[in-house]
Scaffold this active site. Sequence first.
Site, short mmCIF file in Angstrom:
data_model
loop_
_atom_site.label_atom_id
_atom_site.label_comp_id
_atom_site.label_asym_id
_atom_site.label_seq_id
_atom_site.Cartn_x
_atom_site.Cartn_y
_atom_site.Cartn_z
N LYS A 1 0.84 -1.19 0.00
CA LYS A 1 0.00 0.00 0.00
C LYS A 1 0.88 1.25 0.00
O LYS A 1 1.43 1.63 1.03
CB LYS A 1 -0.91 0.03 1.24
CG LYS A 1 -2.10 0.94 1.05
CD LYS A 1 -2.56 1.62 2.30
CE LYS A 1 -1.74 2.77 2.73
NZ LYS A 1 -1.64 3.90 1.79
N GLY B 1 7.37 5.48 7.52
CA GLY B 1 6.41 6.57 7.65
C GLY B 1 6.54 7.18 9.03
O GLY B 1 7.61 7.10 9.65
N SER B 2 5.46 7.73 9.53
CA SER B 2 5.56 8.47 10.79
C SER B 2 5.51 7.53 12.00
O SER B 2 4.97 6.43 11.93
CB SER B 2 4.47 9.53 10.86
OG SER B 2 3.22 8.91 10.68
N THR B 3 6.07 8.02 13.09
CA THR B 3 6.20 7.22 14.31
C THR B 3 4.84 6.77 14.84
O THR B 3 4.65 5.60 15.19
CB THR B 3 6.95 8.06 15.37
OG1 THR B 3 8.24 8.38 14.83
CG2 THR B 3 7.13 7.31 16.67
N VAL C 1 1.95 6.34 13.36
CA VAL C 1 1.29 5.32 12.54
C VAL C 1 1.93 3.95 12.79
O VAL C 1 1.24 2.94 12.96
CB VAL C 1 1.33 5.71 11.04
CG1 VAL C 1 0.90 4.54 10.17
CG2 VAL C 1 0.46 6.92 10.77
N GLU D 1 10.77 2.08 9.77
CA GLU D 1 11.66 3.25 9.81
C GLU D 1 10.76 4.45 9.91
O GLU D 1 9.89 4.65 9.05
CB GLU D 1 12.54 3.30 8.56
CG GLU D 1 13.54 2.16 8.46
CD GLU D 1 14.47 2.03 9.67
OE1 GLU D 1 14.72 3.04 10.35
OE2 GLU D 1 14.92 0.91 9.95
N CYS E 1 13.31 12.32 6.01
CA CYS E 1 13.32 11.90 7.42
C CYS E 1 14.63 12.32 8.06
O CYS E 1 14.71 12.50 9.27
CB CYS E 1 13.13 10.40 7.50
SG CYS E 1 14.19 9.53 6.36
N GLU F 1 8.91 16.86 15.15
CA GLU F 1 9.15 16.71 13.71
C GLU F 1 8.13 17.55 12.94
O GLU F 1 6.92 17.39 13.13
CB GLU F 1 9.02 15.24 13.28
CG GLU F 1 9.39 15.05 11.81
CD GLU F 1 9.26 13.61 11.31
OE1 GLU F 1 8.22 12.99 11.55
OE2 GLU F 1 10.20 13.12 10.64
P1 NAD Z 1 2.62 8.61 7.12
O1 NAD Z 1 2.91 7.90 8.39
O2 NAD Z 1 1.56 9.64 7.11
O3 NAD Z 1 2.21 7.55 5.99
C1 NAD Z 1 3.02 6.43 5.69
C2 NAD Z 1 2.13 5.34 5.13
O4 NAD Z 1 1.24 4.88 6.15
C3 NAD Z 1 1.26 5.79 3.96
O5 NAD Z 1 1.17 4.75 3.03
C4 NAD Z 1 -0.07 6.03 4.63
O6 NAD Z 1 -1.16 5.93 3.75
C5 NAD Z 1 -0.11 4.95 5.68
N1 NAD Z 1 -0.96 5.26 6.82
C6 NAD Z 1 -1.38 6.46 7.24
N2 NAD Z 1 -2.11 6.33 8.37
C7 NAD Z 1 -2.15 5.02 8.65
C8 NAD Z 1 -2.73 4.26 9.70
N3 NAD Z 1 -3.40 4.84 10.69
N4 NAD Z 1 -2.52 2.92 9.71
C9 NAD Z 1 -1.80 2.34 8.74
N5 NAD Z 1 -1.23 3.00 7.70
C10 NAD Z 1 -1.41 4.33 7.67
O7 NAD Z 1 4.02 9.20 6.61
P2 NAD Z 1 4.30 10.13 5.35
O8 NAD Z 1 3.75 11.49 5.60
O9 NAD Z 1 3.97 9.45 4.09
O10 NAD Z 1 5.90 10.20 5.41
C11 NAD Z 1 6.56 11.07 6.27
C12 NAD Z 1 7.00 10.37 7.54
O11 NAD Z 1 7.79 9.25 7.21
C13 NAD Z 1 7.89 11.25 8.42
O12 NAD Z 1 7.55 11.04 9.76
C14 NAD Z 1 9.28 10.75 8.10
O13 NAD Z 1 10.22 11.00 9.12
C15 NAD Z 1 9.03 9.30 7.90
N6 NAD Z 1 10.08 8.69 7.08
C16 NAD Z 1 11.03 7.96 7.71
C17 NAD Z 1 12.07 7.39 6.98
C18 NAD Z 1 13.12 6.59 7.67
O14 NAD Z 1 13.88 5.92 6.98
N7 NAD Z 1 13.22 6.62 8.99
C19 NAD Z 1 12.11 7.58 5.61
C20 NAD Z 1 11.11 8.32 4.98
C21 NAD Z 1 10.09 8.87 5.73
#
Ligand code: NAD
Length: 541
Positions: free
Chosen positions: A212, A265-267, A269, A293, A327, A425
């Site tokens: 997804k 994605g975000s912490t 989530v 991550e 990130c 963040e």
């Molecule tokens: P996000 O957490 O909003 O979304 C990530 C994914 O999770 C998307 O596919 C989204 O549709 C899905 N999602 C959203 N809500 C969800 C839920 N409640 N349950 C399950 N899935 C859900 O993150 P984003 O805005 O796409 O990306 C930015 C974040 O990602 C920042 O916090 C950034 O630091 C982090 N990030 C970390 C790394 C790393 O390597 N540590 C790399 C890239 C991005």
Amino acid sequence: MSKAISQVPFAQNETVKSYEPGSDEVKNLISTYRKMWKEKTEIPMIIGGKEIKTETKIQLTSPHDHHHDFGFYYQGDMSHVDMAIEAALAAKNKWNALAWEQRASIFLKAADLLAGPYRDVINAATMIGQSKNVHQAEIDSACEFIDFLRYNVEFMTELYAEQPVSDPGIWNRVEYRPLEGFCFAVTPFNFTAISGNLPTSMALMGNVVVWKPSDKQIYAAKVTMDVLKEAGLPDGVINMIFTDGKETAERVLAHPDFAGLHFTGSTKVFQGMWKMIGDNIHNYKSYPRIVGETGGKDFVMVHHSANIEAVATALVRGAFEYQGQKCSAASRAYIPKSIWNQVKDVMASQIKTIKIGSPEDPSNYVNAVIDKNSFEKCKAYIDRAEASNDANVIIGGKYEDKKGWFVYPTVIETINPYYESMVEEIFGPILTVFVYEDENWENTLKLVDTSTPYSLTGSIFAQDRYAIDEAYKALENAAGNFYINDKPTGAVVGQQPFGGSRASGTNDKAGSKMNLMRWVSARSIKETFVPAKDYKYPYLG
Ligand code: NAD
């Protein structure tokens, strides 16, 4: 089956094209961008190799021109999640039985397609959909993605070659089986390479995947699926669905055959998904692998011996490239009073020359933030800083949303090391600086280490080797990727394995053997050539 101990091509980092003004490289890329900008693309989900269309069409708009739509995607529901799980499980046995060389070939071919005929296409899709400039698209969607594919193939063979010793008369082997069940990849908007790596690294190790992607990255995700199809990935191995994140997670993570989560994605989530896995633990056939991550609050810690221009440049690049939406972006800096005015002046003079606008003009260094939510979030941090007694907006602070979601590179100075923009963040082009008294160097190192829950990336700038050593030790656990006299962004696959700990993730290092280890379940095999025929050991006389 394989009749050779094959060696894979030696992995090397894809050379980053420079796209100099007037070059054929840049002309070709911009002309692909213009062509794709005008097309109205239609993006179906891909389940079991089939294009799946639904009644619900969601318009795709570009962050730097939110009135312009470049097409739509078909939104799915929970029936499509079920369909994707079934398609993955149906593809499992055949994919599992395929010799590893055949799997490797598919992903090596995908890398070459990205390096060649698809390079401009995936870069342009990333520029249009995610608002990356020419350089940012090139280092992400072309080079890093290609590197992930090539290096992972090499790391897979290194892993497979790790074999135990054997005593006389026996032969010990270890086999690296894919996980039982299916895997789940959930990917972020900000890197096309990460989005591609999460499902492909699991599939490379023989797993089948439900993927997804972020709804903000769907255009480039579509190109990824096109490339994988052309590379020969069999139907059902990776199934791409466009469904609600939370509902999908609830559905997938409740399935008894769920075997592994690869998330970036975000912490918050990720923590929610981990909790769901915990709640379902009694349902699973095996304990699932969980790799995530997540967020960061990445620091730049400066010693008074540091080179002024190097610090200012690292801050400008580290904080504002891709609008601070990495990130790893530098978002808090600790600068000693004795050099702060000089660093500030150099930064201000560099930032003054930065151009902001559409990626169609390659001279724009900063483009738009990803969406309205992100724009509003950045705006609120800037407005609160303007009104705060603890903080001052000293550079930038402008934003405009008439055409696109533009936030200007902004520097906030604070007297409070726990001020909100020093510890939270933001994920936008906002850098906060805390100026410390030179003699408070040691205490400031403690602040860097303890004032946020994160531990993703961080830099130390100093010429004094004792200071570097002190910071290196004091900040041992403050960053999974630690830089000395360099900006905290731009990790390269095969050179700096990437990932953080604490609230920043499970630190399973994308683009390394450590990560691939998580997608296999080892089987130890002992064969005895001449088995014992009497139970009595010599000690029994
Ligand atoms: P996000 O957490 O909003 O979304 C990530 C994914 O999770 C998307 O596919 C989204 O549709 C899905 N999602 C959203 N809500 C969800 C839920 N409640 N349950 C399950 N899935 C859900 O993150 P984003 O805005 O796409 O990306 C930015 C974040 O990602 C920042 O916090 C950034 O630091 C982090 N990030 C970390 C790394 C790393 O390597 N540590 C790399 C890239 C991005």
